[in-house]
Design a protein around this motif. Sequence first.
Motif, PDB file in Angstrom:
ATOM      1  N   VAL A 385       6.515  79.417  25.017  1.00  0.00           N
ATOM      2  CA  VAL A 385       6.862  79.658  26.343  1.00  0.00           C
ATOM      3  C   VAL A 385       6.539  78.794  27.625  1.00  0.00           C
ATOM      4  O   VAL A 385       7.457  78.368  28.101  1.00  0.00           O
ATOM      5  CB  VAL A 385       7.005  81.244  26.839  1.00  0.00           C
ATOM      6  N   SER A 388       7.871  75.133  27.034  1.00  0.00           N
ATOM      7  CA  SER A 388       9.721  75.264  27.401  1.00  0.00           C
ATOM      8  C   SER A 388      10.059  75.297  28.706  1.00  0.00           C
ATOM      9  O   SER A 388      10.719  74.793  29.421  1.00  0.00           O
ATOM     10  CB  SER A 388      10.005  76.032  26.415  1.00  0.00           C
ATOM     11  N   VAL A 389       9.327  76.411  29.540  1.00  0.00           N
ATOM     12  CA  VAL A 389       9.687  76.481  30.625  1.00  0.00           C
ATOM     13  C   VAL A 389       9.278  75.642  31.877  1.00  0.00           C
ATOM     14  O   VAL A 389       9.916  74.953  32.749  1.00  0.00           O
ATOM     15  CB  VAL A 389       8.913  78.037  31.463  1.00  0.00           C
ATOM     16  N   THR A 445      17.442  72.450  36.214  1.00  0.00           N
ATOM     17  CA  THR A 445      16.564  73.686  35.643  1.00  0.00           C
ATOM     18  C   THR A 445      17.366  74.841  35.199  1.00  0.00           C
ATOM     19  O   THR A 445      17.206  75.226  34.029  1.00  0.00           O
ATOM     20  CB  THR A 445      15.570  74.042  36.427  1.00  0.00           C
ATOM     21  N   LEU A 449      17.904  76.376  31.337  1.00  0.00           N
ATOM     22  CA  LEU A 449      17.858  77.706  31.151  1.00  0.00           C
ATOM     23  C   LEU A 449      19.104  78.561  30.575  1.00  0.00           C
ATOM     24  O   LEU A 449      18.723  79.571  30.040  1.00  0.00           O
ATOM     25  CB  LEU A 449      17.131  78.439  32.140  1.00  0.00           C
ATOM     26  N   ASN A 453      17.195  79.836  26.760  1.00  0.00           N
ATOM     27  CA  ASN A 453      16.172  80.716  27.511  1.00  0.00           C
ATOM     28  C   ASN A 453      15.104  80.931  26.674  1.00  0.00           C
ATOM     29  O   ASN A 453      15.018  81.833  25.789  1.00  0.00           O
ATOM     30  CB  ASN A 453      16.793  82.049  28.052  1.00  0.00           C
ATOM     31  N   ILE A 455      12.270  82.528  27.025  1.00  0.00           N
ATOM     32  CA  ILE A 455      11.826  83.963  27.301  1.00  0.00           C
ATOM     33  C   ILE A 455      12.435  84.693  26.428  1.00  0.00           C
ATOM     34  O   ILE A 455      11.905  85.501  25.596  1.00  0.00           O
ATOM     35  CB  ILE A 455      11.509  84.364  28.652  1.00  0.00           C
TER      36      ILE A 455
END
Length: 516
Positions: A385, A388-389, A445, A449, A453, A455
């Motif tokens: 996570v 990737s974020v 960004t 996402l 996503n 998350i």
Amino acid sequence: MPAGNPAGDPVSAGETTGGAAANTTASAAQKTELSKEHTFGTFPLLKSERVWSGWDFTWVNTALAIATWAFIVGGSTALLVGFQDGIAAMIIGNAIGLCFMVLASTVASQRYGSEQYTMLRGAFGVVGVGIIVFTVILLTEMGWSSLLAVMAGRATSQVIGTAASIELGQYGPVVTLGGLAAIALAWYILSRGPVTIGKFNKIIAPGLAVVTVVMMVFLISNTSVSELFAAAPLAPFDDSTLNFMVAVEFNVGVGVSWYPVMGSLSRMTATRKAAVWPAYVGLFVATLIAQAVGLASALTLGDSDPTVWMVPFGGPIIGVAVLVFIAFANITSMSSIVYSTILAIRQSSGRLLAKVSWKALTAAFFVVPAIMTFFPQFMYEQFMVFVSVSGAFLTSICGTALADYFILRKQRMDLRELHLGQRGTLYSYAGGVNWAGLAAVVVGTLFYLWLYNPISLETQPVFNLVTASLPAAILAAVVYLVLMKVLYSRRPMTPATHKPAAHAAADVTPATAKDS
């Protein structure tokens, strides 16, 4: 030593001419201070001060790449795909991510001898760069430093457990103590400057390559090639195409994650050739080797971390020696990434941190990583996570930087104007913010996402065709160029098309860097 400009002015003739003001009439103390500012501050480097050859930079990048994080990347890839698909995903992902990361970070910094966040003032403005640095860059590099510290702590715990013939937990207090010790050693190496980091990496990098091969030999000899090729992914989705594309995207994020440090490190290289190719090839090859070991060990043993299986396979002598080497490699990697981050913080803070010494500033950076060593399990479980974020933001920053430097500025920057910042004209914006740059990063960004996503693990159908990073970078670049045309159509974009500000001419001798 006092950080910032020795003259107390954020812009001086010494700064904009790369140290030329330290002439024969300067005192020894002034020369020493100016030399320190080149190393630990934001002054551009003279050609004579760019001391790294292509091989030097290759070793630096190899040592960065073959840290324990590369094994964890391979293990995370094994959650989604088997060995053959995993190797393909790592090759494709790293190749894409490193391509636009290297171009966005190394080319301008090497050419002008200036750290990359000064070079971003055209794209984001002086205050805008500060916003980027104190949010995305700072949090990203604190996260990577925390992870490296925890990994070094796990290696330390395994060594102590083997030496004392006791069983220690993978996330126990010894891991925390080992992580804190690693941070202390990293701070000491970091306080000595980039030349010392380079010297350590000349030893660490070749040794890591040998150690990685040794680990692969032990791994294969204790399992089998057929077992490795037949091993199923550990926790895949039902859709095999989605598994592969998520694995590719994850590795793109890993490639892009080098962006915060590459520019400031590459300014130490003597030529563009010594910067670009060692950055790409050094990171690409070394990363793939280490990731392959992590991938193979996760598929066959259920754990990609060599601190878990190296001692049982290699024995108490070889296994412990390898773990000690890995632990120290994590420390040198930590030193390298924090060096560039602190340069960014110093450049972006203006006069706020001008009187804070380099040692104090680096010590302050390590406060959060030190706290995170008390939560080692969290760092491991949230690794994918995190990558990737952070990658969602970094890809958009790369796209914006590429559009600004290569298309809008045509690779022509004015060092005097860059360091004048808000006091100049070429890179000065209302409130110090180029809203076109920040808007481009936000749009890129959000688009990332939306496509993927990390998350919730929700994806759009088009993600299976194009992933998320490359489209996000391209969209950010397009949005930036369009907004610059709309918002700043009358602004000059290159040094040849603008006149210096009258008030600035008295402070700084005009100087536009030439290609080195």
